[in-house]
Each structure stands twice: as C-alpha cells, then as structure tokens.
Design a protein around this motif. Structure first.
Motif, PDB file in Angstrom:
ATOM      1  N   GLU A 247      24.798 -16.742  -2.827  1.00 50.17           N
ATOM      2  CA  GLU A 247      25.964 -16.481  -2.269  1.00 50.17           C
ATOM      3  C   GLU A 247      25.905 -15.028  -1.394  1.00 50.17           C
ATOM      4  O   GLU A 247      26.846 -14.926  -0.740  1.00 50.17           O
ATOM      5  CB  GLU A 247      27.095 -16.720  -3.113  1.00 50.17           C
ATOM      6  N   ASP A 248      24.915 -14.291  -1.614  1.00 46.48           N
ATOM      7  CA  ASP A 248      24.886 -13.062  -0.806  1.00 46.48           C
ATOM      8  C   ASP A 248      24.135 -13.459   0.522  1.00 46.48           C
ATOM      9  O   ASP A 248      24.235 -12.527   1.520  1.00 46.48           O
ATOM     10  CB  ASP A 248      23.910 -12.217  -1.551  1.00 46.48           C
ATOM     11  N   THR A 249      23.974 -14.625   0.876  1.00 41.94           N
ATOM     12  CA  THR A 249      23.400 -14.947   2.041  1.00 41.94           C
ATOM     13  C   THR A 249      24.441 -14.870   3.404  1.00 41.94           C
ATOM     14  O   THR A 249      25.678 -15.159   3.150  1.00 41.94           O
ATOM     15  CB  THR A 249      22.953 -16.534   2.298  1.00 41.94           C
ATOM     16  N   ALA A 250      24.234 -13.798   4.264  1.00 38.18           N
ATOM     17  CA  ALA A 250      25.104 -13.525   5.301  1.00 38.18           C
ATOM     18  C   ALA A 250      24.454 -12.774   6.525  1.00 38.18           C
ATOM     19  O   ALA A 250      23.341 -12.276   5.976  1.00 38.18           O
ATOM     20  CB  ALA A 250      26.360 -12.961   4.635  1.00 38.18           C
ATOM     21  N   VAL A 251      25.072 -12.566   7.494  1.00 37.85           N
ATOM     22  CA  VAL A 251      24.905 -11.492   8.333  1.00 37.85           C
ATOM     23  C   VAL A 251      25.492 -10.330   7.826  1.00 37.85           C
ATOM     24  O   VAL A 251      26.647  -9.860   7.740  1.00 37.85           O
ATOM     25  CB  VAL A 251      25.109 -11.803   9.709  1.00 37.85           C
ATOM     26  N   TYR A 252      24.519  -9.172   7.663  1.00 36.77           N
ATOM     27  CA  TYR A 252      25.096  -7.755   7.497  1.00 36.77           C
ATOM     28  C   TYR A 252      25.299  -6.869   8.464  1.00 36.77           C
ATOM     29  O   TYR A 252      24.203  -6.715   9.101  1.00 36.77           O
ATOM     30  CB  TYR A 252      24.143  -7.248   6.093  1.00 36.77           C
TER      31      TYR A 252
ATOM     32  N   THR B 145      18.844 -13.882   3.993  1.00 29.74           N
ATOM     33  CA  THR B 145      19.219 -15.104   3.306  1.00 29.74           C
ATOM     34  C   THR B 145      18.369 -15.128   1.944  1.00 29.74           C
ATOM     35  O   THR B 145      17.208 -14.772   1.639  1.00 29.74           O
ATOM     36  CB  THR B 145      18.197 -16.209   4.267  1.00 29.74           C
ATOM     37  N   VAL B 146      19.086 -15.708   1.022  1.00 33.88           N
ATOM     38  CA  VAL B 146      18.604 -15.702  -0.389  1.00 33.88           C
ATOM     39  C   VAL B 146      18.590 -17.367  -0.720  1.00 33.88           C
ATOM     40  O   VAL B 146      19.702 -18.069  -0.779  1.00 33.88           O
ATOM     41  CB  VAL B 146      19.654 -15.180  -1.284  1.00 33.88           C
TER      42      VAL B 146
END
Length: 123
Positions: A88-93, A120-121
C-alpha cells in the motif's frame, strides 16, 4: 527559478527499504519547509512527512515508526528513509519545498514540486 530533483525510487519487495532524496537548486535564499507527498493511482495526493528548517517533523499516521524524514540544509536536500515497506506504499512520491527567493531587495515565498519518483512495493 528553483528546481527539485528527486532520486531513489524503484521496485522493492514487501518488508524492504528505500531512501528517497530531493535536491533543490536555483535562486534560493532559504528553504522553510520541505516535504514528501505521495499519490497512488486513483487517489488524491497526500502528505507523507514534512520537516522545517529547524528540524521539526510531522508524519502521516501511515508513515509513523516506518519512515524517517531528514534534511541537509547546507545541501538544500531532503531525504525520506522508508523501512518495512508495504504494497500500500506503492505510489509516485513527490518532493515539495517552500522556498524564499531574493529578487533585487525583496524576499518572495514560492512553493515548488519535484517531478515525482515511482515507488513500487511488490513481490
């Protein structure tokens, strides 16, 4: 103008770690708050963590005890150490900075964003 250049994103397995960096350059008098935001597909951009020039920090509940934000004021750089990563940490930072610029004899506050780095995790 001011540019924010991010680095350190990538693919990592659940439970792994990544360290993001963001270096600010350009017409910088000083930088007040530096922050990391993230945006997952179909979601709104959300604050992950921020840090003031004096070192005070705030974290989103989802980041507490897993992520650490820090900065090097001499290098105008902010870091985000991310441990125990979850899918759920997958994102564009995105890196964000509130920058004071001196133009002639006046100081102006402006907000800047980096271009984003993908995290991407996944196993």
């Amino acid at each position: 103008q001011v540019q924010l250049l991010e680095s350190g994103g990538g693919l990592v397995q659940p439970g792994g770690s990544l360290r993001l960096s963001c270096a600010a350059s350009g017409n910088i008098f000083s930088i007040e708050t530096m922050a990391w935001y993230r945006q997952a597909p179909g979601e709104q951009r959300e604050l992950v963590a921020d840090i003031t020039s004096g070192g005070s920090t705030t974290y989103a509940d989802s980041a507490k005890e897993r992520f650490t934000i820090s900065r090097d004021n001499a290098k105008n750089t902010v870091y985000l150490q991310m441990n125990s990563l979850k899918p759920e940490d997958t994102a564009v930072y995105y890196c964000n900075a509130i920058v004071k610029r001196k133009i002639v004899s006046r100081i102006y506050d402006s907000e800047y964003w980096g271009q984003g780095t993908q995290v991407t995790v996944s196993s």
